[in-house]
Motif scaffolding. Structure first.
Motif, mmCIF file in Angstrom:
data_model
loop_
_atom_site.group_PDB
_atom_site.id
_atom_site.type_symbol
_atom_site.label_atom_id
_atom_site.label_comp_id
_atom_site.label_asym_id
_atom_site.label_seq_id
_atom_site.Cartn_x
_atom_site.Cartn_y
_atom_site.Cartn_z
ATOM 1 N N SER A 40 0.865 -1.200 0.000
ATOM 2 C CA SER A 40 0.000 0.000 0.000
ATOM 3 C C SER A 40 0.896 1.242 0.000
ATOM 4 N N GLU A 42 0.987 3.528 2.169
ATOM 5 C CA GLU A 42 1.526 3.709 3.527
ATOM 6 C C GLU A 42 2.735 2.796 3.737
ATOM 7 N N GLU A 43 2.608 1.519 3.335
ATOM 8 C CA GLU A 43 3.717 0.566 3.538
ATOM 9 C C GLU A 43 4.932 0.992 2.711
ATOM 10 N N PHE A 45 5.678 4.031 1.764
ATOM 11 C CA PHE A 45 6.276 5.241 2.364
ATOM 12 C C PHE A 45 7.154 4.849 3.543
ATOM 13 N N LEU A 46 6.648 3.925 4.351
ATOM 14 C CA LEU A 46 7.416 3.453 5.511
ATOM 15 C C LEU A 46 8.711 2.790 5.027
ATOM 16 N N TRP A 215 3.206 12.467 -1.095
ATOM 17 C CA TRP A 215 3.010 11.008 -1.270
ATOM 18 C C TRP A 215 1.509 10.746 -1.060
ATOM 19 N N MET A 217 -0.963 9.749 0.494
ATOM 20 C CA MET A 217 -1.498 9.219 1.769
ATOM 21 C C MET A 217 -1.580 10.412 2.727
ATOM 22 N N ASN A 218 -2.243 10.188 3.890
ATOM 23 C CA ASN A 218 -2.312 11.269 4.882
ATOM 24 C C ASN A 218 -1.210 11.057 5.899
ATOM 25 N N ASP A 219 -0.937 12.109 6.679
ATOM 26 C CA ASP A 219 -0.072 11.983 7.852
ATOM 27 C C ASP A 219 1.287 11.331 7.560
ATOM 28 N N HIS A 220 2.170 12.073 6.883
ATOM 29 C CA HIS A 220 3.493 11.551 6.524
ATOM 30 C C HIS A 220 4.420 11.604 7.732
ATOM 31 N N LYS A 221 4.848 10.455 8.236
ATOM 32 C CA LYS A 221 5.742 10.421 9.399
ATOM 33 C C LYS A 221 7.187 10.189 8.931
#
Ligand SMILES: Cc1ccccc1NC(=O)[C@H](C1CCCCC1)n1c(-c2ccc(Cl)cc2)nc2cc(F)c(F)cc21
Length: 233
Positions: A40, A42-43, A45-46, A215, A217-221
């Motif tokens: 995904s 999120e994955e 981005f991580l 990117w 998605m929301n909330d980029h950490k």
């Protein structure tokens, strides 16, 4: 044409750089992971922030092995590292993308990256760069020295002793010039083309902050190290 030969010192310098480059490679192979399955946004981005964080750590180790780097002014060492990590990451990504892979793997890898969450407007410049690096068929010595040359860029922001960095970079450029003649005797302008990629690399790297913050998605950490060294968050 005159016979191009490397001096004993140049051969020793090249060996030191290549050994350091090979020693400090990212342990897990991100291309293999991406080929295994579709993640995904999120994955992905991580995964990118993990890759980039470990890339910065190995880059620090790599630069310690560049002869003369540790004799530079301490703050200039930091300025050079801070100024080159994004370019080193894209250069490394391009080298990973251009690796010889079984048929069809590069197509799948490109597909996975296109769907990873990176905003569409960055795809063309990014893959143009990856493909232009691939066309050069660089040997690993050239990859290692090109990474050292990228780090030793005298015009990075906040570098004070411009001359000292220029001298180190010049030493590397002399080795790379001879290496290109020896490795690609048929291609007169190979060295010039190789350096031209560094200009393309700098342009691509201007986008990196926006690529990350937009990117899909929301909330980029980001990790604390990436916040420190990249202009994000
Ligand atoms: C390979 C590496 C080594 C060290 C450090 C970082 C990375 N890079 C990554 O992990 C990311 C992944 C990350 C997971 C999502 C897909 C792209 N990655 C990028 C990239 C795209 C956009 C940005 Cl802004 C940055 C990098 N281009 C790639 C080309 C490849 F052939 C590959 F296999 C991975 C690649």
């Amino acid at each position: 044409r005159e016979k191009v030969e490397m001096t004993k010192e140049q051969r020793a310098l090249m060996k030191a750089i290549v050994d350091a480059y090979n020693r400090h490679q990212i342990p897990q192979d991100v291309a293999k992971k991406l080929l295994q399955e579709q993640y995904s946004a999120e994955e992905n981005f991580l995964l990118l922030t993990e890759m980039a964080t470990s890339q910065v750590q190995v880059l620090v180790e790599f630069t310690k092995n560049i002869p003369g780097f540790l004799s530079l002014d301490r703050e200039d060492q930091i300025a050079l590292l801070k100024g080159s990590t994004v370019e080193a990451m894209f250069l490394r990504s391009a080298q990973v993308f251009s690796r010889k892979m079984p048929n069809g793997h590069t197509v799948v890898l490109e597909e996975r990256i296109r769907k990873s969450g990176i905003p569409d407007e960055f795809m063309t410049p990014m893959f143009n760069f990856y493909k232009s690096i691939g066309e050069l068929h660089m040997v690993q010595e050239e990859q290692a020295i090109l990474t050292a040359i990228t780090i030793l860029m005298p015009d990075r922001p906040y570098v004070k002793d411009h001359q000292a960095v220029e001298r180190l970079q010049e030493t590397m450029l002399n080795v790379l010039r001879k290496l290109c003649v020896l490795q690609h005797p048929q291609e007169q302008q190979y060295f010039a083309r190789l350096l031209g990629r560094l200009t393309e690399l700098r342009t691509l790297s201007h986008y990196h902050a926006e690529m990350l913050t937009s990117w899909k998605m929301n909330d980029h950490k980001f990790t604390p190290l990436l916040c420190e060294i990249w202009d994000v968050q």
